[in-house]
Write an enzyme that holds these catalytic residues in place. Sequence first.
Site, mmCIF file in Angstrom:
data_model
loop_
_atom_site.group_PDB
_atom_site.id
_atom_site.type_symbol
_atom_site.label_atom_id
_atom_site.label_comp_id
_atom_site.label_asym_id
_atom_site.label_seq_id
_atom_site.Cartn_x
_atom_site.Cartn_y
_atom_site.Cartn_z
ATOM 1 N N TYR A 92 -9.462 5.212 -11.785
ATOM 2 C CA TYR A 92 -9.308 5.954 -10.466
ATOM 3 C C TYR A 92 -9.055 7.413 -10.372
ATOM 4 C CZ TYR A 92 -7.394 1.198 -10.428
ATOM 5 O OH TYR A 92 -7.111 -0.103 -10.433
ATOM 6 N N TYR B 217 0.618 -1.630 -12.182
ATOM 7 C CA TYR B 217 -0.752 -1.719 -12.602
ATOM 8 C C TYR B 217 -0.981 -0.756 -14.103
ATOM 9 C CZ TYR B 217 -0.854 -2.589 -7.792
ATOM 10 O OH TYR B 217 -0.582 -3.387 -6.303
ATOM 11 N N PRO C 232 4.659 -5.282 -0.724
ATOM 12 C CA PRO C 232 4.579 -3.984 -1.650
ATOM 13 C C PRO C 232 4.390 -4.348 -2.970
ATOM 14 C CG PRO C 232 6.731 -4.315 -0.644
ATOM 15 C CD PRO C 232 5.959 -5.495 -0.260
ATOM 16 N N GLY C 233 3.959 -3.453 -3.656
ATOM 17 C CA GLY C 233 3.703 -3.761 -5.062
ATOM 18 C C GLY C 233 4.148 -2.444 -5.789
ATOM 19 N N ARG C 234 3.564 -1.533 -5.859
ATOM 20 C CA ARG C 234 3.576 -0.176 -6.511
ATOM 21 C C ARG C 234 4.869 0.466 -6.326
ATOM 22 N NH1 ARG C 234 -0.731 3.151 -7.817
ATOM 23 N NH2 ARG C 234 -1.993 1.857 -6.260
ATOM 24 N N GLY D 212 0.676 -1.224 -0.004
ATOM 25 C CA GLY D 212 0.076 0.100 0.001
ATOM 26 C C GLY D 212 1.005 1.361 -0.035
ATOM 27 N N CYS E 23 -12.761 3.525 -28.004
ATOM 28 C CA CYS E 23 -14.111 4.062 -28.264
ATOM 29 C C CYS E 23 -14.961 4.077 -26.763
ATOM 30 C CB CYS E 23 -15.066 3.294 -29.063
ATOM 31 S SG CYS E 23 -14.118 3.043 -30.714
ATOM 32 N N GLU E 24 -14.481 4.923 -25.978
ATOM 33 C CA GLU E 24 -15.016 5.292 -24.552
ATOM 34 C C GLU E 24 -14.860 6.652 -24.238
ATOM 35 O OE1 GLU E 24 -16.087 2.771 -21.924
ATOM 36 O OE2 GLU E 24 -16.028 1.197 -23.630
HETATM 37 N N1 LLP Z 1 -1.321 -7.132 -0.869
HETATM 38 C C1 LLP Z 1 -2.595 -7.347 -1.197
HETATM 39 C C2 LLP Z 1 -3.292 -8.410 -0.461
HETATM 40 C C3 LLP Z 1 -3.108 -6.467 -2.380
HETATM 41 O O1 LLP Z 1 -4.315 -6.531 -2.518
HETATM 42 C C4 LLP Z 1 -2.211 -5.554 -2.958
HETATM 43 C C5 LLP Z 1 -2.898 -4.808 -3.872
HETATM 44 C C6 LLP Z 1 -0.812 -5.323 -2.602
HETATM 45 C C7 LLP Z 1 -0.609 -6.247 -1.386
HETATM 46 C C8 LLP Z 1 -0.093 -4.425 -3.242
HETATM 47 O O2 LLP Z 1 -0.398 -3.044 -2.884
HETATM 48 P P1 LLP Z 1 0.447 -1.965 -3.498
HETATM 49 O O3 LLP Z 1 1.859 -1.947 -2.329
HETATM 50 O O4 LLP Z 1 0.834 -2.097 -4.821
HETATM 51 O O5 LLP Z 1 -0.263 -0.765 -2.962
HETATM 52 N N2 LLP Z 1 -4.993 -1.419 -9.626
HETATM 53 C C9 LLP Z 1 -4.618 -0.301 -8.382
HETATM 54 C C10 LLP Z 1 -4.234 -0.963 -7.306
HETATM 55 C C11 LLP Z 1 -4.899 -2.103 -6.912
HETATM 56 C C12 LLP Z 1 -4.125 -2.809 -5.753
HETATM 57 C C13 LLP Z 1 -4.633 -4.196 -5.385
HETATM 58 N N3 LLP Z 1 -3.878 -4.597 -4.218
HETATM 59 C C14 LLP Z 1 -4.038 0.958 -9.122
HETATM 60 O O6 LLP Z 1 -3.644 1.038 -10.155
HETATM 61 O O7 LLP Z 1 -3.701 1.897 -8.178
#
Ligand code: LLP
Length: 414
Positions: free
Chosen positions: A319, A373, A277-279, A238, A344-345
């Site tokens: 978003y 993402y 972490p992802g983002r 997050g 086309c949106e």
């Molecule tokens: N753990 C779980 C259980 C999750 O569902 C997620 C993301 C993460 C970790 C990683 O979160 P991050 O560190 O990336 O915030 N498509 C959206 C974001 C969707 C996130 C889904 N879950 C966007 O582009 O903002």
Amino acid sequence: MAFQYLNDRLHCESVDLKTVAEAYGTPNYVYSETILQRNATVLKTCFIDRGFKVSYAMKANSNPEILKLFHSFGLGMDIVSGGELKLAQHLGFTSDEINYAGVGKTLEELTLALEAQIAHFNVESEFELEQLNALAGSLGRQAPVLLRLNPDIDPQTHPHISTGLKTNKFGMDPDLISSILINPLEYPHIDFHGLHCHIGSQILNPQPFDDLIDYLAAFTAGLEQKGVELSDIDLGGGFGVNYHDAFEDILTTTPYLESFAEQALGKLGQYQLHIQPGRVLVANSALLLAQVLGNKANGDHKFVVIDGSTTELIRPALYDAYHAFYPHEKQPNSSTGDIVGPVCESSDGLAKGREISEVQTGDLVAFASAGAYASSMASTYNMRPLCPEIMVGVDGGIKLIRRRQTFEEMIALY
Ligand code: LLP
């Protein structure tokens, strides 16, 4: 500085993005290996070196070259589907490096993960626990589980990426979790290791994280008093990034990450702590490179139509997300308009009401922070092929890390 203007032309390292467009066409994603390495280094220093286990949330970007790079820094994988499990296994992640999150897992997926003997199932409902217990029993295995708790904390982010509120589908009610953990023998094939929480994504205000840590400290203390022994706490992902400046380095985010780590260690340090972490690991590592098809106006409303679209970057449409816009040839902003794609949106805009510079048919333009993402949420809507991904290496070389999908591949499914 990986993405930068050199002689007023946009570059990744010393590679002029025009070279990339000429070699691979547009639209495409250009990644900087230098930035990916820097991001992984920061996560390692802030968390792994402090004893955390870090699993990268593969859903943010699942390009194998990126996953392999993170693996080399000691990161495990946070997966949410059987497909992600197979990719992690294919790339050589070992069973103890894989955690499986997600609100709905099919019996087939649960079986695959049990057979793979993954490190943790992050379970989100009573029905999933019952199914997992039964499957584990029939396979003669014990399933290691963290229960995902819904703490009803507002992450103060866009409602579509909030997951920690009661009105969100994610996680379990704290009272239900307590009753399960107090009577674990009702699930003889489950080993309860601890708790998991993930309250949302793109969280920029540290307060919700502080609240989460306080909540978990109080909740686990209450459980311990009732004789429940836990070993692991997964605090999810997050961490937010700055979408307004493509050239910002992760080092500006480091104090935020360090303070999170210190808070968590201070209040939950008796547990093995995990994050997913992802983002923050990938967002700033890529640009979406596109070409201008032309300019038009409806009355006094200006549009720049480009060949990149929501099919490559859906975040603004989903978003209202802001992604910084950079023309390949640097020039001052001179007008206000929308930058839109061919899809086309009416929601197919990558930027609305943006101050932009004069760009003409054939010019190259880029949208920043397209590492997270973007490619992983891409679609083939309007029969648009998935576009190539190119990595500029630390050695300055250019590597194609995913080629463009062909029409033959698209039609082959029918
Ligand atoms: N753990 C779980 C259980 C999750 O569902 C997620 C993301 C993460 C970790 C990683 O979160 P991050 O560190 O990336 O915030 N498509 C959206 C974001 C969707 C996130 C889904 N879950 C966007 O582009 O903002």
